[in-house]
Design an enzyme around this catalytic site. Structure first.
Site, PDB file in Angstrom:
ATOM      1  N   ASN A  35     157.393  20.298 -11.230  1.00  0.00           N
ATOM      2  CA  ASN A  35     157.214  19.039 -11.936  1.00  0.00           C
ATOM      3  C   ASN A  35     157.964  19.165 -13.262  1.00  0.00           C
ATOM      4  O   ASN A  35     157.530  19.877 -14.163  1.00  0.00           O
ATOM      5  CB  ASN A  35     155.726  18.752 -12.170  1.00  0.00           C
ATOM      6  CG  ASN A  35     155.483  17.445 -12.897  1.00  0.00           C
ATOM      7  OD1 ASN A  35     156.202  17.081 -13.823  1.00  0.00           O
ATOM      8  ND2 ASN A  35     154.439  16.733 -12.499  1.00  0.00           N
ATOM      9  N   GLU A  90     158.009  13.943 -10.945  1.00  0.00           N
ATOM     10  CA  GLU A  90     157.913  13.266 -12.238  1.00  0.00           C
ATOM     11  C   GLU A  90     159.291  13.184 -12.901  1.00  0.00           C
ATOM     12  O   GLU A  90     159.480  13.593 -14.047  1.00  0.00           O
ATOM     13  CB  GLU A  90     156.878  13.937 -13.149  1.00  0.00           C
ATOM     14  CG  GLU A  90     156.229  12.956 -14.097  1.00  0.00           C
ATOM     15  CD  GLU A  90     155.047  13.523 -14.866  1.00  0.00           C
ATOM     16  OE1 GLU A  90     154.612  12.848 -15.809  1.00  0.00           O
ATOM     17  OE2 GLU A  90     154.551  14.619 -14.520  1.00  0.00           O
ATOM     18  N   ASP A 129     153.183  18.315  -6.859  1.00  0.00           N
ATOM     19  CA  ASP A 129     152.070  18.187  -7.799  1.00  0.00           C
ATOM     20  C   ASP A 129     150.995  17.354  -7.122  1.00  0.00           C
ATOM     21  O   ASP A 129     151.105  16.128  -7.056  1.00  0.00           O
ATOM     22  CB  ASP A 129     152.574  17.529  -9.086  1.00  0.00           C
ATOM     23  CG  ASP A 129     151.483  17.364 -10.133  1.00  0.00           C
ATOM     24  OD1 ASP A 129     150.302  17.642  -9.812  1.00  0.00           O
ATOM     25  OD2 ASP A 129     151.801  16.944 -11.256  1.00  0.00           O
ATOM     26  N   ASN A 142     147.889  17.133  -8.152  1.00  0.00           N
ATOM     27  CA  ASN A 142     146.917  16.650  -9.138  1.00  0.00           C
ATOM     28  C   ASN A 142     145.478  16.902  -8.693  1.00  0.00           C
ATOM     29  O   ASN A 142     144.611  16.030  -8.793  1.00  0.00           O
ATOM     30  CB  ASN A 142     147.145  15.178  -9.453  1.00  0.00           C
ATOM     31  CG  ASN A 142     148.071  14.981 -10.643  1.00  0.00           C
ATOM     32  OD1 ASN A 142     147.987  15.700 -11.640  1.00  0.00           O
ATOM     33  ND2 ASN A 142     148.967  14.013 -10.541  1.00  0.00           N
ATOM     34  N   ASP A 200     149.771  22.486  -8.745  1.00  0.00           N
ATOM     35  CA  ASP A 200     151.000  22.415  -7.960  1.00  0.00           C
ATOM     36  C   ASP A 200     150.847  23.338  -6.752  1.00  0.00           C
ATOM     37  O   ASP A 200     150.621  24.543  -6.910  1.00  0.00           O
ATOM     38  CB  ASP A 200     152.194  22.844  -8.805  1.00  0.00           C
ATOM     39  CG  ASP A 200     152.317  22.012 -10.072  1.00  0.00           C
ATOM     40  OD1 ASP A 200     152.957  20.954 -10.013  1.00  0.00           O
ATOM     41  OD2 ASP A 200     151.746  22.418 -11.117  1.00  0.00           O
ATOM     42  N   ASP A 207     155.387  20.816 -19.042  1.00  0.00           N
ATOM     43  CA  ASP A 207     154.073  21.456 -19.127  1.00  0.00           C
ATOM     44  C   ASP A 207     153.674  22.130 -17.822  1.00  0.00           C
ATOM     45  O   ASP A 207     152.624  22.767 -17.745  1.00  0.00           O
ATOM     46  CB  ASP A 207     152.994  20.458 -19.577  1.00  0.00           C
ATOM     47  CG  ASP A 207     153.133  19.082 -18.946  1.00  0.00           C
ATOM     48  OD1 ASP A 207     153.947  18.926 -18.015  1.00  0.00           O
ATOM     49  OD2 ASP A 207     152.433  18.151 -19.397  1.00  0.00           O
ATOM     50  N   HIS A 208     154.514  22.010 -16.795  1.00  0.00           N
ATOM     51  CA  HIS A 208     154.329  22.730 -15.530  1.00  0.00           C
ATOM     52  C   HIS A 208     155.290  23.917 -15.460  1.00  0.00           C
ATOM     53  O   HIS A 208     156.319  23.933 -16.146  1.00  0.00           O
ATOM     54  CB  HIS A 208     154.626  21.823 -14.335  1.00  0.00           C
ATOM     55  CG  HIS A 208     153.693  20.671 -14.170  1.00  0.00           C
ATOM     56  ND1 HIS A 208     152.784  20.601 -13.137  1.00  0.00           N
ATOM     57  CD2 HIS A 208     153.538  19.536 -14.891  1.00  0.00           C
ATOM     58  CE1 HIS A 208     152.114  19.463 -13.238  1.00  0.00           C
ATOM     59  NE2 HIS A 208     152.558  18.794 -14.284  1.00  0.00           N
TER      60      HIS A 208
END
Length: 257
Positions: free
Chosen positions: A7, A34, A147, A149, A218, A247-248
């Site tokens: 991501n 994303e 991802d 989530n 993930d 941030d991943h």
């Protein structure tokens, strides 16, 4: 064969990070999520200049998924998750690459919960469940990566009690994830690291990465044919420590020939 999911949290804003990582890690196939870029603004040329074929499903400002391959041509088989003709969000892309069927996804976040976004997440999960039921028994390796989530268990989240009311940790969401696993899919990272605290995402706030206060959201799910070839699964934490990064962190699996 090394297959990764990443991501990127904005493919154009993080392009130097993505290109640096591709040069460093040299994954064979990559699922990106994303993108946050419309179809005509995807940075195709610099990625192709690194030797990757690429297809992408963009959307202005939000969502977006892409597939990259440096082991041969990408033969796209599906763009968008079936089951809801009114869903126009760019969250699913599927292709045959080098003898493997690879799907990259970006599952809805679902917050705030309760509410329409959470309801949409559960409906999307149900559509994914139905679609993956037709993929799991294919006589070819299949990987559905991205991802999701969702943190499946308490082991997948730093301080679980702080997340009990979050849409990523809701009982209905975890149940939906395990319903998919029950079809016969293998969670590659957890399979290779059954008892480890291992994360793929860290917030930018309060030095979360430095404190390893993260989440595992993930995932790479393998059908039985792919799972028999699984020899490694890891999180590449290096890019998460770079400047202006996502941030991943990338997550990858390695399959035997």
């Amino acid at each position: 064969m090394r297959i990764a999911t990443y991501n990127v949290n904005g493919v154009n804003g993080r392009l130097p990070v993505l290109l640096r990582w591709l040069n460093l890690a040299e994954p064979d196939i990559v699922c990106l999520q994303e993108l946050k870029a419309p179809q005509d603004k995807f940075p195709e040329k610099p990625i192709r200049d690194l030797g990757y074929d690429v297809v992408w499903h963009g959307q202005s400002r939000w969502n977006g998924v892409a597939l990259l391959s440096r082991i041969g041509e990408i033969h796209e088989t599906r763009r968008g998750l079936p089951g809801d003709p009114e869903d126009v969000q760019s969250r699913y892309l599927e292709a045959a690459i080098g003898g493997v069927l690879v799907a990259g996804l970006y599952l809805p976040n679902g917050n705030p919960r309760p509410g329409p976004k959470f309801d949409f997440k559960l409906r999307w999960f149900e559509r994914l469940h139905q679609h993956m039921a037709g993929l799991v028994a294919l006589d070819a390796p299949v990987i559905v990566a991205g991802d999701y989530n969702v943190m499946p268990t308490d082991l997948d989240v730093y301080v679980p009690d702080r997340w009990r009311d979050d849409a990523l940790f809701a009982p209905e969401v975890k149940q939906a994830y395990f319903r998919i696993l029950d079809q016969g899919w293998t969670d590659a990272l957890r399979h290779m690291h059954p008892d480890e605290t291992i994360y793929t995402f860290w917030k930018y706030l309060r030095f979360a990465f430095e404190r390893n206060a993260g989440l595992r959201i993930d995932h790479l799910l393998l059908n039985p044919v792919a799972a028999r070839r699984l020899i490694a699964a890891e999180v590449d934490r290096r890019p998460r420590g770079w400047e202006k990064t996502s941030d991943h962190a990338p997550v990858w699996v390695e399959l035997s020939d």
